[in-house]
Design a protein around this motif. Structure first.
Motif, PDB file in Angstrom:
ATOM      1  N   ALA A 117      -3.614  71.979-103.071  1.00  0.00           N
ATOM      2  CA  ALA A 117      -4.311  72.104-104.341  1.00  0.00           C
ATOM      3  C   ALA A 117      -5.039  73.437-104.486  1.00  0.00           C
ATOM      4  CB  ALA A 117      -5.294  70.952-104.510  1.00  0.00           C
ATOM      5  N   LYS A 118      -5.694  73.900-103.429  1.00  0.00           N
ATOM      6  CA  LYS A 118      -6.459  75.137-103.516  1.00  0.00           C
ATOM      7  C   LYS A 118      -5.752  76.303-102.834  1.00  0.00           C
ATOM      8  CE  LYS A 118     -10.590  73.326-104.891  1.00  0.00           C
ATOM      9  NZ  LYS A 118     -11.582  73.732-105.770  1.00  0.00           N
ATOM     10  N   GLU A 119      -4.516  76.094-102.467  1.00  0.00           N
ATOM     11  CA  GLU A 119      -3.767  77.113-101.749  1.00  0.00           C
ATOM     12  C   GLU A 119      -3.473  78.309-102.647  1.00  0.00           C
ATOM     13  OE1 GLU A 119      -0.443  77.119 -98.348  1.00  0.00           O
ATOM     14  OE2 GLU A 119      -0.331  75.553 -99.840  1.00  0.00           O
ATOM     15  N   LYS A 120      -3.463  79.466-102.051  1.00  0.00           N
ATOM     16  CA  LYS A 120      -3.169  80.687-102.787  1.00  0.00           C
ATOM     17  C   LYS A 120      -1.682  80.990-102.699  1.00  0.00           C
ATOM     18  CE  LYS A 120      -7.656  82.764-102.065  1.00  0.00           C
ATOM     19  NZ  LYS A 120      -8.383  83.904-101.509  1.00  0.00           N
ATOM     20  N   PHE A 121      -1.203  81.711-103.694  1.00  0.00           N
ATOM     21  CA  PHE A 121       0.205  82.084-103.758  1.00  0.00           C
ATOM     22  C   PHE A 121       0.643  82.801-102.485  1.00  0.00           C
ATOM     23  CE2 PHE A 121       3.384  85.328-104.619  1.00  0.00           C
ATOM     24  CZ  PHE A 121       4.417  84.567-105.109  1.00  0.00           C
ATOM     25  N   GLU A 122      -0.141  83.789-102.066  1.00  0.00           N
ATOM     26  CA  GLU A 122       0.229  84.588-100.903  1.00  0.00           C
ATOM     27  C   GLU A 122       0.328  83.741 -99.632  1.00  0.00           C
ATOM     28  OE1 GLU A 122      -1.508  87.153-104.005  1.00  0.00           O
ATOM     29  OE2 GLU A 122      -2.206  85.325-103.049  1.00  0.00           O
ATOM     30  N   GLU A 123      -0.589  82.787 -99.484  1.00  0.00           N
ATOM     31  CA  GLU A 123      -0.562  81.906 -98.316  1.00  0.00           C
ATOM     32  C   GLU A 123       0.672  81.004 -98.345  1.00  0.00           C
ATOM     33  OE1 GLU A 123      -4.279  79.881 -98.661  1.00  0.00           O
ATOM     34  OE2 GLU A 123      -5.429  81.578 -97.894  1.00  0.00           O
ATOM     35  N   ALA A 124       0.983  80.477 -99.513  1.00  0.00           N
ATOM     36  CA  ALA A 124       2.150  79.605 -99.651  1.00  0.00           C
ATOM     37  C   ALA A 124       3.435  80.388 -99.381  1.00  0.00           C
ATOM     38  CB  ALA A 124       2.183  78.982-101.047  1.00  0.00           C
ATOM     39  N   LEU A 125       3.508  81.607 -99.884  1.00  0.00           N
ATOM     40  CA  LEU A 125       4.695  82.430 -99.674  1.00  0.00           C
ATOM     41  C   LEU A 125       4.861  82.767 -98.190  1.00  0.00           C
ATOM     42  CD1 LEU A 125       7.070  83.877-100.972  1.00  0.00           C
ATOM     43  CD2 LEU A 125       5.586  85.853-101.330  1.00  0.00           C
ATOM     44  N   GLU A 126       3.760  83.048 -97.519  1.00  0.00           N
ATOM     45  CA  GLU A 126       3.811  83.341 -96.087  1.00  0.00           C
ATOM     46  C   GLU A 126       4.316  82.121 -95.301  1.00  0.00           C
ATOM     47  OE1 GLU A 126       0.535  84.392 -92.730  1.00  0.00           O
ATOM     48  OE2 GLU A 126       0.451  85.589 -94.571  1.00  0.00           O
ATOM     49  N   LYS A 127       3.826  80.938 -95.658  1.00  0.00           N
ATOM     50  CA  LYS A 127       4.287  79.716 -95.000  1.00  0.00           C
ATOM     51  C   LYS A 127       5.773  79.489 -95.261  1.00  0.00           C
ATOM     52  CE  LYS A 127      -0.069  77.160 -95.051  1.00  0.00           C
ATOM     53  NZ  LYS A 127      -0.753  75.974 -95.605  1.00  0.00           N
ATOM     54  N   GLU A 130       7.820  81.754 -93.108  1.00  0.00           N
ATOM     55  CA  GLU A 130       7.834  81.280 -91.724  1.00  0.00           C
ATOM     56  C   GLU A 130       8.823  80.120 -91.556  1.00  0.00           C
ATOM     57  OE1 GLU A 130       7.392  80.761 -87.793  1.00  0.00           O
ATOM     58  OE2 GLU A 130       6.746  82.483 -88.984  1.00  0.00           O
ATOM     59  N   ILE A 131       8.858  79.222 -92.529  1.00  0.00           N
ATOM     60  CA  ILE A 131       9.816  78.104 -92.481  1.00  0.00           C
ATOM     61  C   ILE A 131      11.242  78.644 -92.475  1.00  0.00           C
ATOM     62  CG2 ILE A 131      10.782  76.205 -93.841  1.00  0.00           C
ATOM     63  CD1 ILE A 131       7.872  75.541 -94.654  1.00  0.00           C
ATOM     64  N   VAL A 132      11.508  79.624 -93.305  1.00  0.00           N
ATOM     65  CA  VAL A 132      12.856  80.212 -93.362  1.00  0.00           C
ATOM     66  C   VAL A 132      13.212  80.838 -92.015  1.00  0.00           C
ATOM     67  CG1 VAL A 132      14.253  82.035 -94.422  1.00  0.00           C
ATOM     68  CG2 VAL A 132      12.818  80.565 -95.861  1.00  0.00           C
ATOM     69  N   ARG A 133      12.273  81.578 -91.424  1.00  0.00           N
ATOM     70  CA  ARG A 133      12.536  82.193 -90.117  1.00  0.00           C
ATOM     71  C   ARG A 133      12.864  81.129 -89.064  1.00  0.00           C
ATOM     72  NH1 ARG A 133       8.679  86.006 -91.861  1.00  0.00           N
ATOM     73  NH2 ARG A 133       6.908  84.788 -91.140  1.00  0.00           N
ATOM     74  N   ARG A 134      12.071  80.045 -89.047  1.00  0.00           N
ATOM     75  CA  ARG A 134      12.296  78.984 -88.068  1.00  0.00           C
ATOM     76  C   ARG A 134      13.652  78.316 -88.275  1.00  0.00           C
ATOM     77  NH1 ARG A 134       7.361  75.912 -89.443  1.00  0.00           N
ATOM     78  NH2 ARG A 134       8.743  74.150 -89.145  1.00  0.00           N
ATOM     79  N   MET A 135      13.997  78.080 -89.528  1.00  0.00           N
ATOM     80  CA  MET A 135      15.271  77.413 -89.817  1.00  0.00           C
ATOM     81  C   MET A 135      16.444  78.330 -89.495  1.00  0.00           C
ATOM     82  SD  MET A 135      14.456  75.123 -93.187  1.00  0.00           S
ATOM     83  CE  MET A 135      15.892  74.063 -92.986  1.00  0.00           C
ATOM     84  N   GLU A 136      16.308  79.616 -89.781  1.00  0.00           N
ATOM     85  CA  GLU A 136      17.397  80.556 -89.497  1.00  0.00           C
ATOM     86  C   GLU A 136      17.629  80.721 -87.998  1.00  0.00           C
ATOM     87  OE1 GLU A 136      17.478  83.477 -93.389  1.00  0.00           O
ATOM     88  OE2 GLU A 136      16.278  84.094 -91.664  1.00  0.00           O
TER      89      GLU A 136
END
Length: 78
Positions: free
Chosen positions: A2-12, A15-21
């Motif tokens: 709810a209070k998450e910032k765009f930049e933080e969400a994009l960074e997460k 990271e998910i993409v890196r882990r999955m790749e």
């Protein structure tokens, strides 16, 4: 989220993409990561849409929307 910032969400999301790749996750871990990635992707898209609407409002002149394409060259000529 709810209070998450765009930049933080994009960074997460990145990271998910890196882990999955990397291909070292189990099927269950991959599914959970994919689900979280979809949520983050939708959150980021929503934030970008909100920003776009705010820019449109700021560009309104005398009740009429004046849109200008973004170009790095335009910034140099100002």
């Amino acid at each position: 989220m709810a209070k998450e910032k765009f930049e933080e969400a994009l960074e997460k999301l990145e990271e998910i993409v890196r882990r999955m790749e990397a291909g070292e996750m189990t099927l269950e871990e991959s599914l959970k990561a994919f689900e979280e990635g979809i949520k983050l992707s939708r959150f980021c898209a929503k934030k970008l849409d909100e920003a776009d609407r705010r820019v449109d409002i700021l560009l309104r002149q005398e009740g009429e929307l004046v849109t200008k394409p973004f170009s790095g060259e335009d910034r140099d000529s100002e």
